[in-house]
Design a protein around this motif. Structure first.
Motif, PDB file in Angstrom:
ATOM      1  N   ASP A  96      -4.476 -12.293  -7.516  1.00  0.00           N
ATOM      2  CA  ASP A  96      -3.686 -11.170  -8.014  1.00  0.00           C
ATOM      3  C   ASP A  96      -3.838 -10.918  -9.517  1.00  0.00           C
ATOM      4  OD1 ASP A  96      -2.424 -13.436  -8.909  1.00  0.00           O
ATOM      5  OD2 ASP A  96      -0.403 -12.791  -8.355  1.00  0.00           O
ATOM      6  N   ALA A 100      -4.840  -7.391 -10.384  1.00  0.00           N
ATOM      7  CA  ALA A 100      -3.719  -6.503 -10.066  1.00  0.00           C
ATOM      8  C   ALA A 100      -2.682  -6.538 -11.177  1.00  0.00           C
ATOM      9  CB  ALA A 100      -3.100  -6.897  -8.725  1.00  0.00           C
ATOM     10  N   PHE A 146      -8.777  -3.822  -4.340  1.00  0.00           N
ATOM     11  CA  PHE A 146      -7.657  -3.591  -3.424  1.00  0.00           C
ATOM     12  C   PHE A 146      -8.188  -3.154  -2.057  1.00  0.00           C
ATOM     13  CE2 PHE A 146      -5.542  -2.655  -7.551  1.00  0.00           C
ATOM     14  CZ  PHE A 146      -4.514  -3.590  -7.465  1.00  0.00           C
ATOM     15  N   PRO A 151      -3.679   0.368  -4.278  1.00  0.00           N
ATOM     16  CA  PRO A 151      -3.034  -0.645  -5.121  1.00  0.00           C
ATOM     17  C   PRO A 151      -1.730  -1.183  -4.547  1.00  0.00           C
ATOM     18  CG  PRO A 151      -2.843   1.527  -6.100  1.00  0.00           C
ATOM     19  CD  PRO A 151      -3.781   1.667  -4.947  1.00  0.00           C
ATOM     20  N   PRO A 206      -4.293  -7.777  -2.722  1.00  0.00           N
ATOM     21  CA  PRO A 206      -5.712  -8.132  -2.837  1.00  0.00           C
ATOM     22  C   PRO A 206      -5.985  -9.537  -2.316  1.00  0.00           C
ATOM     23  CG  PRO A 206      -4.646  -8.275  -4.973  1.00  0.00           C
ATOM     24  CD  PRO A 206      -3.623  -7.706  -4.033  1.00  0.00           C
TER      25      PRO A 206
END
Length: 315
Positions: free
Chosen positions: A241, A244, A264, A269, A273
């Motif tokens: 992550d 992200a 992703f 999003p 992930p």
């Protein structure tokens, strides 16, 4: 770890030609083993997260590794408790007279800052120079790779118009090099940077061997011939992550970042992930510890010799 076989076994020569490390019985009998001494210079803001990521990879080896945490920026941290830094981190003056088997220098969120404007630019250059005489092999990650390429070879970084972020499929080159031993022909690795270096410049103006690249993202992995300096332009240590978190941070800051490439699920999003690069990351670090550190470093660190490969400094 090496395999141990009789000295005269025919397989010994076959395996040696294939660059597979074999330890003859005569050497094994007299071998001394000690823990590897590794320094982690952590330049990332969230130091605890980065410690966890890199120590997890260093732990995936049968070798015993002693790790010292190092800092060179004495300013107050906004992301790591000062009590943590005071308790676990050392200053460069504390270790500069010692020799080490390995050094890892992390990335830093400084891709848009000119090198000469970096607060600790003089300090990072001092550490790079020190590593050439006091460290068997150094692993430079992301921004640290950019800094070392600039300092050692005079290469100017190329600032990108948009952050290069995502999970890219890189091509493995020079598969006989021990650092990429066991790599697939193509492998995934996370990238997160604002700067790049021209592939042709690395090939023509340095003594480095390019070991992995991507047609758009450029050079991912390069190493000096003696394996004492390794340059990784990405973040194999990242958690699933991490990209992200960076994307969300930049979005909240109003930077309007591009969606991380190939990251992703469905480029959504809102989806969680998945890490698809752990096997590569573990293999890279285990190869580095084994072939670039353990197989090269002297048993007596006081006997370490300066790096013999000469940087082709510009000018």
């Amino acid at each position: 770890m090496p395999i141990r076989i009789p000295d005269a076994l025919p397989a010994a020569e076959v395996l040696r030609r294939e660059n597979i490390f074999v330890m003859h019985e005569s050497r094994a009998i007299h071998q001394d083993i000690r823990p590897m001494e590794v320094v982690l210079l952590n330049l990332m803001p969230k130091k605890i997260d980065t410690e966890n990521q890199i120590l997890r990879l260093l732990a995936n080896t049968p070798l015993q590794v002693n790790v010292k945490l190092l800092r060179i920026d004495a300013r107050e941290s906004h992301n790591t408790p000062n009590s943590h830094l005071e308790r676990f981190y050392r200053d460069f003056d504390d270790i500069k007279d010692q020799n080490f088997d390995g050094l890892i220098v992390t990335g830093a969120p400084l891709g848009l800052v000119p090198f000469e404007e970096v607060h600790y630019w003089d300090e990072i250059r001092t550490v790079i120079d020190w590593s050439r005489t006091h460290v068997t092999s150094t692993l430079f990650l992301c921004w640290a790779a950019q800094a070392a390429l600039n300092h050692l070879y005079g290469l100017p970084k190329k600032t990108l118009g948009q952050k290069l972020s995502g999970v890219y499929e890189h091509r493995t080159l020079c598969q006989d090099n021990p650092l990429v031993r066991g790599f697939d022909d193509y492998f995934l690795a996370p990238l997160s940077r604002y700067a790049d270096f021209d592939r042709d410049a690395i090939a023509s103006q340095t003594d480095l061997q390019i070991l992995a690249d991507h047609p758009q993202a450029g050079v991912y992995l390069a190493a000096s011939e003696d394996l004492r300096q390794i340059f990784v332009t990405g973040h194999p240590e990242y958690d699933a992550d991490t990209l992200a978190q960076e994307y969300q941070r930049d979005s909240k800051a109003g930077i309007n970042p591009a969606l991380p490439c190939n990251y992703f699920p469905g480029d959504d999003p809102a989806q969680e992930p998945r890490a698809r690069w752990r096997s590569h990351a573990n293999l890279l670090y285990s190869n580095w510890l084994n072939y670039c550190v353990y197989q090269i470093t002297p048993y007596d660190l006081a006997a370490m010799e300066p790096k013999t490969t000469q940087a082709k400094l510009a000018g």
